[in-house]
Design a protein around this motif. Structure first.
Motif, PDB file in Angstrom:
ATOM      1  N   THR A 202       0.864  -1.180   0.000  1.00 51.88           N
ATOM      2  CA  THR A 202       0.000   0.000   0.000  1.00 51.88           C
ATOM      3  C   THR A 202       0.901   1.230   0.000  1.00 51.88           C
ATOM      4  O   THR A 202       2.004   1.205   0.552  1.00 51.88           O
ATOM      5  CB  THR A 202      -0.963   0.047   1.209  1.00 51.88           C
ATOM      6  OG1 THR A 202      -0.205   0.054   2.412  1.00 51.88           O
ATOM      7  CG2 THR A 202      -1.909  -1.138   1.230  1.00 51.88           C
TER       8      THR A 202
ATOM      9  N   THR B 257      -1.682  -1.024  -4.035  1.00 51.82           N
ATOM     10  CA  THR B 257      -2.806  -0.095  -3.926  1.00 51.82           C
ATOM     11  C   THR B 257      -2.269   1.296  -3.630  1.00 51.82           C
ATOM     12  O   THR B 257      -1.563   1.484  -2.631  1.00 51.82           O
ATOM     13  CB  THR B 257      -3.754  -0.509  -2.777  1.00 51.82           C
ATOM     14  OG1 THR B 257      -4.120  -1.879  -2.967  1.00 51.82           O
ATOM     15  CG2 THR B 257      -5.005   0.354  -2.745  1.00 51.82           C
TER      16      THR B 257
ATOM     17  N   THR C 132      -3.107   4.712  -2.270  1.00 48.38           N
ATOM     18  CA  THR C 132      -4.172   5.347  -1.494  1.00 48.38           C
ATOM     19  C   THR C 132      -4.138   6.840  -1.744  1.00 48.38           C
ATOM     20  O   THR C 132      -3.118   7.486  -1.487  1.00 48.38           O
ATOM     21  CB  THR C 132      -3.953   5.112   0.013  1.00 48.38           C
ATOM     22  OG1 THR C 132      -3.774   3.715   0.210  1.00 48.38           O
ATOM     23  CG2 THR C 132      -5.139   5.582   0.822  1.00 48.38           C
TER      24      THR C 132
ATOM     25  N   ASN D 144      -4.285  -0.834  -8.084  1.00 50.47           N
ATOM     26  CA  ASN D 144      -5.526  -0.656  -7.329  1.00 50.47           C
ATOM     27  C   ASN D 144      -5.523   0.731  -6.704  1.00 50.47           C
ATOM     28  O   ASN D 144      -4.460   1.280  -6.396  1.00 50.47           O
ATOM     29  CB  ASN D 144      -5.620  -1.695  -6.208  1.00 50.47           C
ATOM     30  CG  ASN D 144      -5.729  -3.090  -6.758  1.00 50.47           C
ATOM     31  OD1 ASN D 144      -6.353  -3.306  -7.788  1.00 50.47           O
ATOM     32  ND2 ASN D 144      -5.115  -4.041  -6.073  1.00 50.47           N
TER      33      ASN D 144
ATOM     34  N   GLY E 111      -6.943   3.136  -3.605  1.00 45.97           N
ATOM     35  CA  GLY E 111      -7.587   3.223  -2.295  1.00 45.97           C
ATOM     36  C   GLY E 111      -7.929   4.674  -2.023  1.00 45.97           C
ATOM     37  O   GLY E 111      -7.301   5.576  -2.574  1.00 45.97           O
TER      38      GLY E 111
ATOM     39  N   THR F 224     -10.540  -0.300  -4.928  1.00 44.16           N
ATOM     40  CA  THR F 224     -10.703  -1.541  -4.166  1.00 44.16           C
ATOM     41  C   THR F 224     -10.644  -1.372  -2.649  1.00 44.16           C
ATOM     42  O   THR F 224     -10.981  -2.287  -1.909  1.00 44.16           O
ATOM     43  CB  THR F 224      -9.587  -2.538  -4.552  1.00 44.16           C
ATOM     44  OG1 THR F 224      -8.327  -1.881  -4.379  1.00 44.16           O
ATOM     45  CG2 THR F 224      -9.728  -3.015  -5.985  1.00 44.16           C
ATOM     46  N   MET F 225     -10.163  -0.210  -2.193  1.00 45.30           N
ATOM     47  CA  MET F 225      -9.903  -0.132  -0.744  1.00 45.30           C
ATOM     48  C   MET F 225     -10.309   1.216  -0.145  1.00 45.30           C
ATOM     49  O   MET F 225     -10.088   2.267  -0.751  1.00 45.30           O
ATOM     50  CB  MET F 225      -8.390  -0.340  -0.504  1.00 45.30           C
ATOM     51  CG  MET F 225      -8.004  -0.414   0.954  1.00 45.30           C
ATOM     52  SD  MET F 225      -6.204  -0.481   1.157  1.00 45.30           S
ATOM     53  CE  MET F 225      -5.858  -2.154   0.672  1.00 45.30           C
TER      54      MET F 225
ATOM     55  N   HIS G  31      -9.661   3.508   3.228  1.00 46.25           N
ATOM     56  CA  HIS G  31      -8.580   3.554   4.219  1.00 46.25           C
ATOM     57  C   HIS G  31      -8.825   4.635   5.249  1.00 46.25           C
ATOM     58  O   HIS G  31      -9.328   5.715   4.928  1.00 46.25           O
ATOM     59  CB  HIS G  31      -7.261   3.850   3.468  1.00 46.25           C
ATOM     60  CG  HIS G  31      -6.070   3.960   4.362  1.00 46.25           C
ATOM     61  ND1 HIS G  31      -5.367   5.125   4.515  1.00 46.25           N
ATOM     62  CD2 HIS G  31      -5.452   3.063   5.141  1.00 46.25           C
ATOM     63  CE1 HIS G  31      -4.355   4.931   5.351  1.00 46.25           C
ATOM     64  NE2 HIS G  31      -4.389   3.680   5.748  1.00 46.25           N
TER      65      HIS G  31
ATOM     66  N   TYR H  85     -18.280   2.634   3.887  1.00 50.80           N
ATOM     67  CA  TYR H  85     -17.998   1.507   2.972  1.00 50.80           C
ATOM     68  C   TYR H  85     -19.304   0.950   2.408  1.00 50.80           C
ATOM     69  O   TYR H  85     -19.457   0.782   1.181  1.00 50.80           O
ATOM     70  CB  TYR H  85     -17.243   0.422   3.750  1.00 50.80           C
ATOM     71  CG  TYR H  85     -16.897  -0.801   2.932  1.00 50.80           C
ATOM     72  CD1 TYR H  85     -15.682  -0.898   2.264  1.00 50.80           C
ATOM     73  CD2 TYR H  85     -17.785  -1.881   2.826  1.00 50.80           C
ATOM     74  CE1 TYR H  85     -15.360  -2.024   1.507  1.00 50.80           C
ATOM     75  CE2 TYR H  85     -17.472  -3.002   2.068  1.00 50.80           C
ATOM     76  CZ  TYR H  85     -16.261  -3.074   1.416  1.00 50.80           C
ATOM     77  OH  TYR H  85     -15.944  -4.181   0.674  1.00 50.80           O
TER      78      TYR H  85
ATOM     79  N   ALA I  35     -12.081  -4.000   0.416  1.00 48.06           N
ATOM     80  CA  ALA I  35     -11.255  -4.016   1.634  1.00 48.06           C
ATOM     81  C   ALA I  35     -11.384  -2.723   2.416  1.00 48.06           C
ATOM     82  O   ALA I  35     -11.528  -1.647   1.837  1.00 48.06           O
ATOM     83  CB  ALA I  35      -9.787  -4.225   1.253  1.00 48.06           C
TER      84      ALA I  35
ATOM     85  N   ASN J 190      -9.062  -0.728   5.049  1.00 44.01           N
ATOM     86  CA  ASN J 190      -7.733  -0.657   5.645  1.00 44.01           C
ATOM     87  C   ASN J 190      -7.845   0.224   6.892  1.00 44.01           C
ATOM     88  O   ASN J 190      -8.138   1.424   6.785  1.00 44.01           O
ATOM     89  CB  ASN J 190      -6.776  -0.050   4.606  1.00 44.01           C
ATOM     90  CG  ASN J 190      -5.358   0.041   5.122  1.00 44.01           C
ATOM     91  OD1 ASN J 190      -5.125   0.072   6.337  1.00 44.01           O
ATOM     92  ND2 ASN J 190      -4.412   0.114   4.212  1.00 44.01           N
TER      93      ASN J 190
END
Ligand code: PLP
Length: 609
Positions: A130, A154, A156, A179, A181, A228-229, A231, A255, A268, A270
């Motif tokens: 990440t 990922t 972010t 990916n 985030g 995908t994420m 955080h 989320y 996901a 985080n």
């Protein structure tokens, strides 16, 4: 209670046996024996001892507790974790993390270009990377290259600008898109001295309005399938669990909303770092109010509950706790160079044929001291010292008398404290506070414990041996920098008592524990003290061995790091020596070779014993 609060901060990593601190693992060697061996190889000054088995222990505990909580709660998502490199980027640490984490699929987190390169070079394929923190187009492009190399990476985003840069790189290159985030700015803040990473005033993260804007941008540029994420991070060294629970509820609902809006690839959450380490040595100083077990249970239970209520699939859970992983693996061992009252030994008394009456009385007090009268005699001695110092100021006694007075009073103090050691009367405590001993330790607190200097973060300290003997001196610790901030003062609320040692005949080493997180690269080169020597110690059933023994930089290397050219420095010295009026040719040669010898030594003070 165990000496030096070992049962509070030690996590069963060390045990005391035969008066020595041992590592509580396999053949359980003593720290003092390891230290002696390192010194016998010619390495003096402070040494960081690294124990990779303690890194493995923490990684296993993290995965173990989350796996158990996931099973117990019938949680559908998986647990994943990364180690934030900023916590400790030293090669030996990263190597141990990657080795111990491989079986779990443990990855790395990067917050700068240099850290990203480390992550790209060291993370096993498939384990997550990440990337947090501010990023420019170049850094974002590096992320694309990592994806192209096959990394599960990922990026972010901390702000809309970064997403725009990602879109720009995606549209202008043919590299694989990593990916994406999104870090969210939560309403809920953290707790403890590092709490300001969370809350609406936090430095990082998108507000809900920005989040909606980002969602829209992703959709318009056909990048929703890379998002995908989600955080968040509410701060390091979280004292209490309550703020995390609030943050989880907030993030869990965000989320679920995003899933409802069509963020189909989102899978996901985080939860950043925050898992704390116990640094306290006294029961009253404890701050952490939860265990790893409780932490894992809460995260899994709360997220599971929110998703069930909203009818959303359980997300994978990612953590970035690093302090918890590496703090315990490193012990800073420092030799004590001097005790302030070192010269107050019986042998330094030079009594005269005829001494001033008060000195005679001090002699008598010293001779007649018993456990029954020690406090009374100690009071008398302190009183006499006041009078004798006054007499000196007025010119009635000479310097020899004054020296004898100081020595005698110190002898009385030490003996009285010994005699009363088992009897912690408030009066004794008050006296000890007044009669502190200062221990000069061969290290720089600015270099090795910058969080003590900057945040007054306490690190557990314990002598490596003599642990079966009474420690009676109220201790304040001085480092060797020329800076009065380089002192860990005696704190009556969390007192440190050390042994009374005669350094002319014996050595004394202190260990500073739990220094394996953040301290090493945050450390400052104040007074040009460099990163200490380090040794990685692998312990097995038969003993231990060093897999790395690296001495601190020598003086020329230190200057080189500051952009001085070592060759020029040497040339300057040679010229100065050649120009000196005070030397013969032979002395010139000797001076130069002696200097060269010193330049090749590490920059710490050398204890010759
Ligand atoms: N993740 C992020 C985004 C951070 O900012 C930090 C540190 O503050 C961490 C992880 C590491 O957290 P900890 O110090 O609790 O291990």
């Amino acid at each position: 209670q165990q000496p030096y609060g070992l049962d509070i901060w030690g996590d069963q990593n060390f045990i005391i046996r035969d008066g020595k601190a041992h590592i509580n693992y396999k053949s359980s060697p003593a720290l003092i024996d390891i230290t002696t061996q390192i010194r016998s190889e010619g390495i003096t000054g402070p040494v960081i001892l690294r124990f990779p088995h303690l890194i493995a222990k923490q990684i296993d505990a993290l995965y173990g507790h989350f796996t158990r909580a996931i099973e117990e709660n019938h949680y559908q998502g998986r647990f994943k974790a990364v180690f934030p490199l900023k916590v400790n980027q030293y090669p030996e640490v990263v190597k141990s993390i990657v080795e111990a984490g491989r079986e779990h699929g443990y990855g790395l987190e990067a917050g700068s270009k240099a850290e990203l390169i480390l992550a790209m070079a060291n993370t096993p394929t498939g384990s997550p990377i990440t990337v947090n923190g501010f990023k420019d187009v170049e850094m974002i492009t590096m992320g694309f290259l990592a994806a192209q190399m096959g990394h599960n990476i990922t990026l972010t985003i901390e702000g809309i600008g970064e997403l725009e840069s990602i879109i720009e790189v995606a549209e202008n290159t043919s590299f694989r898109v990593p990916n994406i985030g999104i870090r969210i700015r939560l309403h809920s803040g953290g707790s403890g001295i590092w709490a300001k990473s969370g809350g609406m005033q936090a430095k990082f993260g998108l507000t809900s309005t920005e989040l909606l804007e980002a969602f829209d941008l992703l959709k318009r540029h056909n990048l929703l399938d890379r998002f995908t994420m989600l955080h968040f991070h509410i701060g390091s060294q979280m004292d209490e669990i309550a703020p995390l629970k609030r943050a989880l509820r907030e993030a869990g609902n965000i989320y679920a909303e995003l899933k409802r809006m069509g963020a189909d690839a989102l899978r996901a959450i985080n939860i950043g770092g925050g898992l704390s380490v116990e640094y306290a040595q006294h029961p009253t100083q404890r701050v952490r109010n939860y265990s790893l077990k409780e932490f894992a249970n809460d995260v899994v239970f709360l997220l599971g509950g929110i998703m069930r209520a909203k009818g959303v699939e359980h997300p994978n859970i990612v953590t970035e706790s690093g302090r918890f992983i590496t703090a315990s693996h490193a012990v800073l061992v420092t030799p004590v160079l001097e005790l302030f009252s070192h010269d107050y030994q019986e042998r330094s008394l030079k009594l005269k044929e005829v001494n001033p009456p008060l000195i005679e009385e001090l002699l008598e007090l010293n001779n007649m001291l018993t456990s029954g009268n020690s406090i009374e005699y100690l009071h008398d001695a302190l009183d006499h010292l006041e009078s004798l110092l006054k007499l000196f100021e007025l010119g009635y006694i000479d310097l020899q008398d004054r020296s004898n007075a100081e020595t005698l009073v110190h002898l009385i103090i030490k003996r009285a404290l010994y005699l009363k050691q088992s009897n912690q009367l408030p009066e004794i405590e008050r006296l000890q506070e007044r009669l502190q001993e200062r221990y000069l330790v061969n290290s720089s607190f600015f270099q090795s414990m910058p969080d003590y200097w900057g945040l007054k973060q306490h690190f557990p300290v314990m002598p490596l041996d003599r642990l079966e003997q009474p420690a009676i001196r109220a201790a304040s610790l001085w480092d060797i920098t020329c800076d009065s901030d380089g002192e860990i003062g005696f704190d009556p609320k969390a007192p440190l008592y050390l042994h009374d040692v005669d350094l002319d005949v014996e050595e004394y080493f202190l260990g500073f524990f739990n220094v394996g997180a953040y301290q090493e690269t945050l450390g400052m080169h104040h007074n040009l003290f460099s990163h200490p020597s380090e040794a990685t110690v692998l312990i097995d059933d038969d003993g231990y061995r060093f897999t790395n023994l690296d001495e601190a930089e020598d003086i020329l290397e230190i200057l080189d790091n500051l952009e001085y050219d070592p060759a020029t420095v040497l040339k300057q010295l040679e010229t100065r020596i050649a120009e000196s009026e005070f030397m013969t040719k032979e002395e010139n040669r000797d001076t130069l070779s002696t200097l060269k010898h010193f330049l090749a030594q590490n920059g710490y003070l050398r204890t010759t014993k």
